[in-house]
Design an enzyme around this catalytic site. Structure first.
Site, PDB file in Angstrom:
ATOM      1  CD  GLU A 185      44.231  33.676  50.912  1.00 56.88           C
ATOM      2  OE1 GLU A 185      45.072  32.637  50.567  1.00 56.88           O
ATOM      3  OE2 GLU A 185      43.544  34.340  50.343  1.00 56.88           O
ATOM      4  CG  ASP A 186      48.448  34.849  52.135  1.00 60.15           C
ATOM      5  OD1 ASP A 186      47.802  35.917  52.703  1.00 60.15           O
ATOM      6  OD2 ASP A 186      49.207  34.765  51.353  1.00 60.15           O
ATOM      7  CE1 TYR A 187      50.039  40.641  58.168  1.00 62.36           C
ATOM      8  CE2 TYR A 187      47.581  41.415  58.217  1.00 62.36           C
ATOM      9  CZ  TYR A 187      49.134  41.543  58.584  1.00 62.36           C
ATOM     10  OH  TYR A 187      49.277  42.472  59.489  1.00 62.36           O
TER      11      TYR A 187
END
Length: 466
Positions: free
Chosen positions: A293-295
């Site tokens: 999710e960070d990317y």
């Protein structure tokens, strides 16, 4: 060829003009010079080219067969990797470890801390946020279960620091297959401040870390995503040094160059975003179907014209439970994620490692010019380790807590085992994370599998804020 003829003839042709007597016979008559351009053939144009270039073209035509072209391409590729080392080193000097001054006009920050389980460094890591030197922030601790043993650690810190605004949120909200996103959703909805910082439980924050990230965020009106480049806090032991050397060399090199080139390479272990900008992308809940999710946070923001950057201070990982085996599993998990998100990396990624790129350069130069494979590979290793050590010195910004001999030993061990980690990751694409197993579709979306463990379900925020 007409344009080329005109340029050459401008200097080569003879010009004929009227005599000076004719030119002054009358003041009202102005004579226009007449230029005569002789024809120049293509062969004459080629004769004007530098001899070295012409001979070089002939050599390429006569000698560059299929294998030579492959060898030359490989040497060029590795030469680009050498340049990547240089860019990463100088960019680290330019970007990292700058002093930041307090600014009371900066927005408030809501720090979201998803936590599962505990270790002996958890108290130290969490307390580093309670002692942050920032004028306006809140701490939101997220747990899947009220039985988690780390809850008592958080409660003791809240009691010790009553002046810090802190809450404990339980059981999350089911918005997708990613348990971390589910866990963070109540905190995201409860966040009071314009800036949201997602920080893993194993991160130790410098006193000015939040200030540094917020300052970077507000440095440009279009900035919406700021991450700390992953690194490690100094710890004792072989396993800790192993992890620190990886994040100070191989990982740091690609992360720095990616940010220098404007490529999205966000890490979620310490990532700050403008909440309003993420809401415009659909909010955190939109990314519950992705494991990385960070990317995808950063990708969605930059696709809307927002900017992403790294702050000046690295993220200091401080887990007490790291081992070489757990590290290999972690790196293998990241490889699987990258391949699922960008399948072309299956070809490119293993080629950029030190050993494989060294073999490419050694055999390429041997085929093209007869150079010694062993000497070329040895020089390649020497250049790589010197540049990696220089980069890690910049990342560390101080003395190491291990000897140069240990650095060389760990560096060689990691580089020569890297191809095997990649092969293992490709052959076993299922991702094991915490107590869950995942399979990913192309593009990074989570898909269920027959052997997947059930992702913990979540309930509404009303179940508890403490």
């Amino acid at each position: 060829m007409e344009a080329a003829n005109e340029v050459v003839n401008l200097f080569a042709s003879q010009a004929t003009t009227p005599s000076s007597l004719d030119a002054v016979t009358t003041l009202e008559t102005v004579s226009t010079p007449t230029f005569i351009f002789p024809e120049v053939s293509d062969s004459q144009i080629l004769q004007l080219m530098p001899a070295t270039l012409y001979s070089g073209m002939n050599w390429l035509r006569d000698h560059l067969d299929g294998f030579s072209l492959l060898a030359l391409s490989g040497c060029i590729f590795v030469s680009v990797l050498y340049l990547v080392h240089i860019i990463a080193f100088f960019y680290s000097i330019y970007r990292l470890h700058h002093k930041v001054e307090p600014d009371p006009t900066l927005p408030g920050v809501s720090v979201i801390k998803p936590i599962v389980g505990t270790d002996k460094n958890l108290y130290q890591n969490l307390e580093s946020f309670f002692t942050s030197q920032y004028h306006s922030f809140e701490l939101l601790f997220c747990f899947h279960s009220e039985e988690d043993e780390a809850i008592e650690v958080v409660r003791s810190l809240i009691k010790k620091h009553p002046n810090i605004e802190a809450k404990i949120l339980f059981e999350g909200e089911p918005v997708g297959m990613n348990p971390k996103v589910n866990n963070m959703m109540p905190a995201y909805r409860a966040a009071r401040y314009p800036l949201v910082l997602i920080s893993d439980s194993a991160i130790f924050m410098r006193p000015d870390g939040i200030l540094d990230m917020a300052t970077t965020m507000m440095s440009h009106e279009k900035m919406a995503s700021v991450t700390q480049i992953p690194y490690c806090k100094d710890r004792q032991g072989f396993h800790a040094a192993f992890e620190q050397i990886f994040f100070g060399t191989s990982h740091a090199r690609l992360y720095l160059v990616g940010n220098f080139l404007g490529v999205v390479c966000s890490s979620g272990m310490s990532s700050m975003m403008k909440k309003s900008a993420l809401d415009e992308c659909g909010g955190m809940e939109k990314f519950g179907e992705y494991l990385a999710e960070d990317y995808f946070f950063a990708k969605a923001l930059t696709s809307r014209g927002c900017k992403a950057a790294i702050s000046t201070h690295p993220a200091l990982q401080n887990s007490a439970s790291v081992t070489v085996l757990s590290f290999f599993n972690r790196i293998g998990r990241w490889i699987k994620l990258r391949i699922a998100m960008m399948p072309h990396l299956m070809v490119v990624e293993p080629l950029q490692d030190c050993v494989t790129s060294g073999l490419i350069m050694a055999f390429g130069l041997n085929y093209l010019g007869g150079y010694s494979v062993y000497k070329t590979f040895g020089l390649h290793l020497f250049y790589w380790i010197v540049m990696d050590f220089s980069l890690m010195t910049s990342m560390q910004n101080g003395k190491f807590n291990f000897t140069p001999f240990l650095f060389v030993f760990i560096w060689l061990f990691r580089e020569f085992t890297s191809p095997f980690i990649f092969i293992k990751a490709v052959l076993a694409p299922t991702i094991v994370w915490r107590n869950n197993k995942f399979k990913l579709s192309w593009g990074g979306r989570i898909r269920t599998s027959k052997n997947s463990q059930k992702v913990p379900e979540a309930v509404s925020l009303s179940k508890g804020a403490v």
